[in-house]
Design an enzyme around this catalytic site. Structure first.
Site, PDB file in Angstrom:
ATOM      1  N   GLY A  70       0.814  -1.214   0.000  1.00  0.00           N
ATOM      2  CA  GLY A  70       0.000   0.000   0.000  1.00  0.00           C
ATOM      3  C   GLY A  70       0.850   1.269   0.000  1.00  0.00           C
ATOM      4  CB  THR A  71       3.923   2.208   1.863  1.00  0.00           C
ATOM      5  OG1 THR A  71       3.353   1.826   3.103  1.00  0.00           O
ATOM      6  CG2 THR A  71       4.790   3.437   2.050  1.00  0.00           C
ATOM      7  CG  ASN A 150      -4.720   3.016   9.610  1.00  0.00           C
ATOM      8  OD1 ASN A 150      -5.069   4.054   9.032  1.00  0.00           O
ATOM      9  ND2 ASN A 150      -3.614   2.947  10.314  1.00  0.00           N
ATOM     10  CD  GLN A 178      -6.707  -1.444   7.720  1.00  0.00           C
ATOM     11  OE1 GLN A 178      -7.398  -2.446   7.941  1.00  0.00           O
ATOM     12  NE2 GLN A 178      -5.441  -1.365   8.095  1.00  0.00           N
ATOM     13  CB  SER A 198      -1.671  -3.802   1.470  1.00  0.00           C
ATOM     14  OG  SER A 198      -0.567  -4.412   2.068  1.00  0.00           O
ATOM     15  CG  HIS A 200       0.487  -7.021   5.097  1.00  0.00           C
ATOM     16  ND1 HIS A 200       0.436  -6.583   6.397  1.00  0.00           N
ATOM     17  CD2 HIS A 200       0.788  -5.921   4.364  1.00  0.00           C
ATOM     18  CE1 HIS A 200       0.710  -5.282   6.444  1.00  0.00           C
ATOM     19  NE2 HIS A 200       0.924  -4.859   5.218  1.00  0.00           N
ATOM     20  CB  THR A 236      12.566  -9.360 -11.086  1.00  0.00           C
ATOM     21  OG1 THR A 236      13.621  -9.105 -12.001  1.00  0.00           O
ATOM     22  CG2 THR A 236      12.030 -10.768 -11.292  1.00  0.00           C
ATOM     23  CB  CYS A 328       4.297   3.269  12.293  1.00  0.00           C
ATOM     24  SG  CYS A 328       2.786   4.127  11.936  1.00  0.00           S
TER      25      CYS A 328
HETATM   26  C1  LIG Z   1      -4.740   2.585   5.581  1.00  0.00           C
HETATM   27  C2  LIG Z   1      -3.385   2.052   5.280  1.00  0.00           C
HETATM   28  N1  LIG Z   1      -2.684   2.547   4.239  1.00  0.00           N
HETATM   29  C3  LIG Z   1      -1.477   2.085   3.914  1.00  0.00           C
HETATM   30  C4  LIG Z   1      -0.880   1.080   4.637  1.00  0.00           C
HETATM   31  C5  LIG Z   1       0.464   0.593   4.223  1.00  0.00           C
HETATM   32  O1  LIG Z   1       0.370  -0.639   3.565  1.00  0.00           O
HETATM   33  P1  LIG Z   1       1.665  -1.567   3.397  1.00  0.00           P
HETATM   34  O2  LIG Z   1       1.949  -2.135   4.737  1.00  0.00           O
HETATM   35  O3  LIG Z   1       1.245  -2.596   2.397  1.00  0.00           O
HETATM   36  O4  LIG Z   1       2.749  -0.703   2.862  1.00  0.00           O
HETATM   37  C6  LIG Z   1      -1.551   0.538   5.749  1.00  0.00           C
HETATM   38  C7  LIG Z   1      -0.927  -0.501   6.599  1.00  0.00           C
HETATM   39  O5  LIG Z   1      -0.678  -0.292   7.744  1.00  0.00           O
HETATM   40  C8  LIG Z   1      -2.835   1.029   6.071  1.00  0.00           C
HETATM   41  O6  LIG Z   1      -3.537   0.536   7.100  1.00  0.00           O
END
Ligand SMILES: Cc1ncc(COP(=O)(O)O)c(C=O)c1O
Length: 378
Positions: A70-71, A150, A178, A198, A200, A236, A328
């Site tokens: 996601g980031t 989140n 989310q 994302s 995970h 890759t 975090c």
């Molecule tokens: C709302 C939201 N955006 C972005 C992310 C980041 O995703 P990733 O861990 O896949 O980089 C998270 C994960 O904590 C999230 O909850």
């Protein structure tokens, strides 16, 4: 008993997902860019995964780009929209994930962008009237507003935001990390230029996600290198990750109704038990709402905890994994930027419980008992 209630941070890999990934780590190890048989087979599996994801989201395969998560997807869209000079004004909220906020702040620091923050109401929801006014005064802006928060779970009406953006020729990006796999998305009839996902967060592997970009919207690659992802993301491909992501999304979608029902029961039960057993307990944002909030997130505001760190430490000692803020900011006494923004009373301590299909009512009861016990002695 080890109890995991931190599913908004990450989820356990589903064994059925792992089973689809293993062959792509051992037998099908070709580089998808190679033109020989080993490569072609893998390339074809990647394209099947892309089509599967596109189908589920009502998108077209050429609108899906695989990223490391996601980031990276948020960064790619926001940075390149600004570098391409499509706009110099961003409208966002102060409770976005740092993947969005820190990216926009960095662009502003470099004088490439001015950020305008939309007001939030007392529950932490977007003030749509204010958003409309900001858009009328600043047409052709870049709007970045997340679908589900989140930390406090608040849901944003992204269709409504999309419509407001369309009327003012603005670009709409939504961090949907989310809600992918938790809610149905139909991108075929939405005014949204970009969303992200994302794996995970939905019982898939870590380090893989995607960026959806509407086919009418063009930006250049963010990670430069080879011609992978139709020249949109060099490097890759994370082949087994891509296979796992599409399987995880497929399973989450097939089982969504059942999962939602199961988790909603757990969440309501936890709210009821907490209300009955802790005087003055509150819920941050709108997380106790069953309609305006992510069904898998409950952010509890526990009154009168003297030592917040010790309280969390004691939950951990009792083998209960929860979060105080976002992942975090865990390990720090400070409130997260989201909790600060919704102005939680200083006498309260936030505890985020985030559920998955794997949690049980017994776990809910055990956790509430422990919270009540630790609250009494704190
Ligand atoms: C709302 C939201 N955006 C972005 C992310 C980041 O995703 P990733 O861990 O896949 O980089 C998270 C994960 O904590 C999230 O909850």
């Amino acid at each position: 008993m080890n109890i995991y209630f931190d599913n908004a941070a990450t989820t356990q890999l589903d064994k059925r997902v792992l089973d689809t990934m293993i062959p792509f780590m051992i037998d099908n190890y070709g580089n998808p860019s190679s033109i020989h048989k080993h490569g072609r087979e893998v390339k074809s599996a990647i394209e099947n995964s892309r089509s599967k994801i596109a189908d589920i989201l009502g998108a077209s395969p050429n609108e899906i780009f695989f990223t490391s998560g996601g980031t990276e997807a948020d960064n790619t869209f926001l940075i390149n929209t600004v570098l391409e000079k499509k706009t110099s004004i961003a409208i966002t909220s102060k409770i976005e994930h740092h993947a969005v906020l820190h990216t926009l702040e960095e662009l502003e620091k470099r004088n490439l962008l001015k950020i305008l923050y939309v007001n939030l109401d007392s529950h932490g929801h977007i003030d749509y009237k204010h958003l409309e006014q900001l858009l009328i005064n600043n047409p052709q802006s870049l709007v970045s507003l997340m679908h589900g928060n989140n930390e406090i779970g608040n849901l944003t009406d992204i269709e409504r935001v999309g419509d407001l953006c369309k009327k003012t020729n603005s670009i709409f990006h939504s961090d949907t990390v989310q809600t992918i796999g938790h809610f149905n998305h139909n991108l075929s009839n939405n005014n949204i230029q970009s969303i992200v996902g994302s794996a995970h967060k939905l019982h898939g592997p870590k380090g893989i996600g995607f960026l959806y970009i509407n086919s009418d919207y063009k930006i250049p690659p963010y990670i430069m290198g080879g011609a992978q992802e139709r020249n949109m993301r060099g490097g890759t491909e994370n082949v087994s990750g891509i296979i796992g992501l599409s399987k995880a999304l497929e399973l989450a979608t097939l089982e969504m109704k059942e999962t939602k029902k199961h988790i909603t029961i757990l969440k309501s039960r936890m709210i009821d038990l907490l209300n009955k057993s802790i005087d003055q307990v509150l819920f941050n944002g709108d997380s106790s709402s069953m309609t305006n909030s992510l069904y898998h997130v409950l952010n509890i505001a526990i009154p009168k905890i003297e030592d917040r760190q010790m309280f969390l430490f004691n939950l951990d000692i009792n083998k209960i994994s929860v979060s105080a803020g976002s992942a975090c900011s865990s390990g720090s006494q400070k409130n997260s930027h989201v909790i600060d923004e919704i102005k939680m009373d200083e006498d309260y301590s936030p505890v985020r419980i985030s559920f998955s299909k794997l949690n049980t009512t017994e776990e809910v009861d055990y956790v509430v008992d422990k919270i009540v016990e630790l609250h009494k002695i704190s």
